[in-house]
Each structure stands twice: as C-alpha cells, then as structure tokens.
Design a protein around this motif. Structure first.
Motif, PDB file in Angstrom:
ATOM      1  N   ILE A  44       0.815  -1.449  -0.072  1.00 24.62           N
ATOM      2  CA  ILE A  44       0.034  -0.136  -0.187  1.00 24.62           C
ATOM      3  C   ILE A  44       0.933   1.246   0.087  1.00 24.62           C
ATOM      4  O   ILE A  44       2.081   1.175   0.422  1.00 24.62           O
ATOM      5  N   TYR A 104      -9.074   0.378   6.932  1.00 21.67           N
ATOM      6  CA  TYR A 104      -9.036   0.053   5.404  1.00 21.67           C
ATOM      7  C   TYR A 104      -7.687  -0.538   5.091  1.00 21.67           C
ATOM      8  O   TYR A 104      -7.658  -1.555   4.312  1.00 21.67           O
ATOM      9  N   TYR A 105      -6.704   0.016   5.520  1.00 19.19           N
ATOM     10  CA  TYR A 105      -5.378  -0.411   5.031  1.00 19.19           C
ATOM     11  C   TYR A 105      -5.043  -1.917   5.731  1.00 19.19           C
ATOM     12  O   TYR A 105      -4.269  -2.544   5.120  1.00 19.19           O
ATOM     13  N   LYS A 108      -6.258  -4.527   3.598  1.00 16.21           N
ATOM     14  CA  LYS A 108      -5.514  -4.598   2.421  1.00 16.21           C
ATOM     15  C   LYS A 108      -4.105  -5.449   2.827  1.00 16.21           C
ATOM     16  O   LYS A 108      -3.825  -6.431   1.837  1.00 16.21           O
ATOM     17  N   LYS A 134      -0.995   5.649  -7.458  1.00 13.04           N
ATOM     18  CA  LYS A 134      -1.681   4.476  -6.725  1.00 13.04           C
ATOM     19  C   LYS A 134      -2.176   4.636  -5.190  1.00 13.04           C
ATOM     20  O   LYS A 134      -2.985   4.375  -4.957  1.00 13.04           O
ATOM     21  N   TYR A 135      -1.582   5.813  -4.724  1.00 12.90           N
ATOM     22  CA  TYR A 135      -1.949   6.352  -3.451  1.00 12.90           C
ATOM     23  C   TYR A 135      -3.255   7.046  -3.664  1.00 12.90           C
ATOM     24  O   TYR A 135      -4.296   6.483  -2.537  1.00 12.90           O
ATOM     25  N   TRP A 137      -5.501   6.145  -6.030  1.00  8.10           N
ATOM     26  CA  TRP A 137      -6.255   4.960  -6.476  1.00  8.10           C
ATOM     27  C   TRP A 137      -6.745   4.116  -5.378  1.00  8.10           C
ATOM     28  O   TRP A 137      -8.066   3.566  -5.431  1.00  8.10           O
ATOM     29  N   GLN A 138      -6.026   3.953  -4.343  1.00  8.04           N
ATOM     30  CA  GLN A 138      -6.561   2.979  -3.282  1.00  8.04           C
ATOM     31  C   GLN A 138      -6.756   3.761  -2.097  1.00  8.04           C
ATOM     32  O   GLN A 138      -6.866   3.516  -0.854  1.00  8.04           O
ATOM     33  N   HIS A 139      -6.970   5.338  -2.064  1.00  6.67           N
ATOM     34  CA  HIS A 139      -7.079   6.026  -0.770  1.00  6.67           C
ATOM     35  C   HIS A 139      -8.644   5.554  -0.303  1.00  6.67           C
ATOM     36  O   HIS A 139      -9.244   5.061  -1.097  1.00  6.67           O
ATOM     37  N   ARG A 145     -11.235   8.684  -4.261  1.00  6.52           N
ATOM     38  CA  ARG A 145     -10.794   7.588  -5.181  1.00  6.52           C
ATOM     39  C   ARG A 145     -11.665   7.803  -6.502  1.00  6.52           C
ATOM     40  O   ARG A 145     -11.240   7.328  -7.735  1.00  6.52           O
ATOM     41  N   TYR A 149     -10.393   8.230 -10.341  1.00  8.87           N
ATOM     42  CA  TYR A 149     -10.699   7.192 -11.440  1.00  8.87           C
ATOM     43  C   TYR A 149     -11.203   8.188 -12.787  1.00  8.87           C
ATOM     44  O   TYR A 149     -10.887   8.065 -13.677  1.00  8.87           O
TER      45      TYR A 149
END
Length: 186
Positions: A44, A104-105, A108, A134-135, A137-139, A145, A149
């Motif tokens: 992550i 959340y993390y 993951k 990526k940071y 995108w997966q927030h 997010r 997108y």
C-alpha cells in the motif's frame, strides 16, 4: 528485509484520512511511504506521519492524566485497582515499533490489531509518479478515489487522437443507421 512493527488501530479522527503514524524516521522526510509484506507482492502507499508528543497525548489519554484515571479505577474500599489500571493502559500504550493504521489499510495488508508483524516501510521518491497515482487510486476516502478514477479516464480519452475518435464515431453511426434500416425494411 523488513522490520517488526506492532499494529495499532487509528483513532476516530484519523480514520479514512490515508495517514499512517509511526516512530520511524527517514533521512529526508517523505510525504508518502510504501508499506509491504516481505513475502508477498501486497503493498500500500500511504501518507507518512511521525508520532510526536501531541499525537501521543491524544492517542494515550490515560497516560497524560494519571490522577483522573486513578479516580475511576478504585476498589470498593477506595484503594487503586492496579490490575484494571494496568490492563487499561496496556491497551493504549504505543510501543517504539508502533504503526498506527486504519482498518481500510489493515484489511488490504491482512493485519490484525495488537499483533507484531514484519513489514517493509520504504519512502516514496517525489519523482515516482506511479506511486502517487496508486496512493490516490487506493485511498480510503471514496470521493478521492472517484475523483482519481474520473481524472484518469478523462486523461486517457483526451490522449486519443481526435481524427481516430471522429472516425470511430462516424463508423458507429453508419453501423447504427444500417441496423435501423434493416429493422424497418424487414
């Protein structure tokens, strides 16, 4: 190789912020760090925050005001119940290898609260643009997010050559008209 960290839950005000708090110090203060499990490809990208006295006073409220805690933890005869007091303080006490991370993390990375796990924590360089995307995108925040997108989709669409896009639309309408004509003629 990784380092062993003890995992702690993020406090309510830090949940869904994308921050991870640790005592780890880097030579240059990074904005983002990459946290990964050494034996897998799971990682992550999170915002790095250093644990300081202010954070400790919020995260460990029992340690900042022991008189108040002692008043609440008394036996029937008025003596301090040290057994319950120690349990209460142990639950909140941050260790030198602490990593305060939200659920959340943790999901993951397949982490559990109050467990020690080996993790690789590496700073992300400012020129590593893919990790910044990526940071976002997966927030953990849904609106961030979604904005990411939509931004990526709009960039991809804008990079399509205009002439190709026009030909694609023209061919699509020709196909649609021919299909409609066949429907009405039959």
């Amino acid at each position: 190789m990784g380092k062993t960290y003890k995992i702690f839950a993020a406090i309510h005000s830090e949940a869904r912020s994308g921050d991870v708090w640790t005592y780890e110090k880097f030579i240059q203060r990074p904005r983002l760090i990459k946290i990964s499990r050494p034996k897998s490809n799971i990682y992550i990208i999170v915002t790095y925050r250093h644990i300081d006295e202010n954070f400790e006073s919020i995260y460990n409220p029992e340690e900042t005001n022991p008189e108040e805690t002692n008043k609440q933890e008394t036996n029937k005869d008025g003596s301090i119940n040290k057994k319950n007091l120690n349990k209460k303080l142990k639950r909140y006490r941050l260790t030198p290898n602490a990593l305060v991370i939200d659920s959340y993390y943790k999901t993951k990375l397949f982490l559990e609260n109050q467990t020690e796990v080996e993790l690789c924590v590496v700073p992300v360089k400012s020129y590593q643009f893919c990790y910044h995307i990526k940071y976002l995108w997966q927030h953990p925040n849904d609106s961030i997010r979604l904005a990411t997108y939509l931004s990526v989709v709009s960039i991809v669409i804008s990079l399509l050559p205009i002439s190709y896009f026009h030909e694609l639309i023209r061919d699509f309408f020709k196909f649609l008209i021919s299909c409609l004509c066949r429907c009405f003629n039959s």
